[in-house]
Design an enzyme around this catalytic site. Structure first.
Site, PDB file in Angstrom:
ATOM      1  N   ASP A 169       2.554   4.426 -38.978  1.00 34.93           N
ATOM      2  CA  ASP A 169       1.419   3.974 -39.267  1.00 34.93           C
ATOM      3  C   ASP A 169       0.315   5.008 -39.578  1.00 34.93           C
ATOM      4  OD1 ASP A 169       0.537   5.030 -36.877  1.00 34.93           O
ATOM      5  OD2 ASP A 169       1.076   3.246 -35.821  1.00 34.93           O
ATOM      6  N   LYS A 194       0.385  -0.651 -42.625  1.00 32.97           N
ATOM      7  CA  LYS A 194       0.740  -2.140 -41.566  1.00 32.97           C
ATOM      8  C   LYS A 194      -0.585  -2.566 -41.251  1.00 32.97           C
ATOM      9  CE  LYS A 194       1.378  -0.027 -37.250  1.00 32.97           C
ATOM     10  NZ  LYS A 194       2.310   0.156 -36.165  1.00 32.97           N
ATOM     11  N   ARG A 203      -2.231  -4.767 -38.042  1.00 24.61           N
ATOM     12  CA  ARG A 203      -1.921  -5.310 -36.635  1.00 24.61           C
ATOM     13  C   ARG A 203      -2.792  -6.581 -36.520  1.00 24.61           C
ATOM     14  NH1 ARG A 203       0.507  -2.756 -32.670  1.00 24.61           N
ATOM     15  NH2 ARG A 203       0.327  -0.597 -33.618  1.00 24.61           N
ATOM     16  N   GLU A 229       0.859  -1.123  -0.083  1.00 23.27           N
ATOM     17  CA  GLU A 229       0.237   0.012   0.194  1.00 23.27           C
ATOM     18  C   GLU A 229       0.881   1.226   0.066  1.00 23.27           C
ATOM     19  OE1 GLU A 229      -2.765   0.101   2.938  1.00 23.27           O
ATOM     20  OE2 GLU A 229      -3.936  -1.512   2.591  1.00 23.27           O
TER      21      GLU A 229
END
Length: 321
Positions: free
Chosen positions: A179, A202, A204, A43
């Site tokens: 891309d 491209k 994917r 924590e």
């Protein structure tokens, strides 16, 4: 700085304290005294060791690896500051994680970028300062002000200086978008460095895996600069670079990206690739064990220092865009 009755304080979590220190150095102030650690069960706890009552507070924390810990640190620090009666709290998030899930791409997908925006607001953030969001529309996920700084001026200055003698013949260079999704940011960068633009098309197959199809534009015999916002596993970047060299017959391939996430074996993949050099900003620290020679960082602290100063002075920051 002007005086409007509030003092300025900058705090940092554990994600990128070096960047926070550089920002403070440029601003002529010191980093706020605080401790951010964990209990034995993991924590997170936060202790503020100076008063923040009525202060204009900025918390510098990238939500990079370990993403969930760094996000929780940020949320808990904001909560601590809010409960300590800080006047205004700005979350300075150089790298905004969970930004890649910004829409429902398929049925039953979460929109995690919106969820994180809700969490930051609920914790008590009054505004957000970040850099190169993966999707600009994430700004609209917040009901508080968001300033999305741009890193491309840093890359522009770097490459204009690096290739200064050759830039008289701009036809020898080309900016390449890895891309279709990065075309807009690549086009903006290409215009600034006065170079042509090409796109790697491209397909994917699944997350972190892609197959390069073809190249749109002429890169033959040119020195190419791949431009993107995030380098994660570096698979897309290296595949694009290989396609540019083998299919496009480019002379040389350089690459740059705002955020070097560099997960898994990304650094080794880049070292083994045909990429001459990868430039990233220091929004995320380089892996501590990185000893390669291809990956280098540009300092984004001047942009954040100027933005923080102008937010504090309540003056326009539009010129920084």
């Amino acid at each position: 700085m002007i005086s409007h009755g509030k003092d300025i304080k900058v705090f940092s979590g554990n994600a990128n304290p070096k960047l926070a220190e550089e920002i403070c150095k440029l601003m002529g102030t010191k980093l706020g005294e605080a401790e951010v650690g964990t209990f034995s069960d993991g924590e997170i706890f936060v202790s503020l060791y100076e008063t923040v009552r009525g202060s204009d507070v900025f918390v510098v924390q990238s939500t990079c690896t370990p993403v969930n810990n760094n996000l929780m640190e940020l949320l808990i620090m904001i909560d601590a500051l809010k409960r300590a009666s800080a006047g205004r709290i700005t979350a300075v998030i150089p790298y905004y994680g969970y930004a890649r899930q910004d829409r429902k791409a398929k049925a039953r997908d979460p929109i995690t970028a919106k969820l994180v925006a809700n969490m930051l607001t609920a914790a008590g953030a009054d505004r957000v300062l970040t850099m190169d969001l993966h999707a600009s529309q994430i700004q609209g996920f917040f009901d508080i002000p968001v300033d999305n700084m741009l890193g491309n001026p840093l890359f522009t200055r770097y490459y204009m200086s690096k290739f200064d003698e050759k830039l008289f013949n701009h036809d020898e260079f080309c900016v390449v978008s890895p891309d279709v999704g990065s075309v807009a940011r690549s086009r903006t960068f290409a215009a600034k460095v006065h170079m042509g633009l090409a796109i790697v098309d491209k397909r994917r197959q699944r997350a972190n895996m892609c197959e390069v199809m073809n190249i749109i534009g002429d890169v033959e015999g040119k020195t190419c600069i791949l431009f993107d916002d995030i380098v994660d596993t570096a698979g897309s970047l290296c595949n694009a670079a290989e396609a540019i060299k083998t299919i496009g017959k480019a002379k040389a391939v350089y690459a740059c990206a705002s955020h070097g996430v560099l997960s898994g074996n990304a650094t080794q993949r880049i070292e083994d690739s045909c990429i001459e050099e990868l430039m990233v900003l220091n929004t995320i620290p380089l892996p501590a064990d990185y000893t390669g020679k291809k990956i280098h960082q540009l300092d984004a602290s001047p942009i954040f220092a100027k933005a923080i100063t102008r937010i504090y002075n309540e003056t326009s920051i539009s010129s920084l865009f």
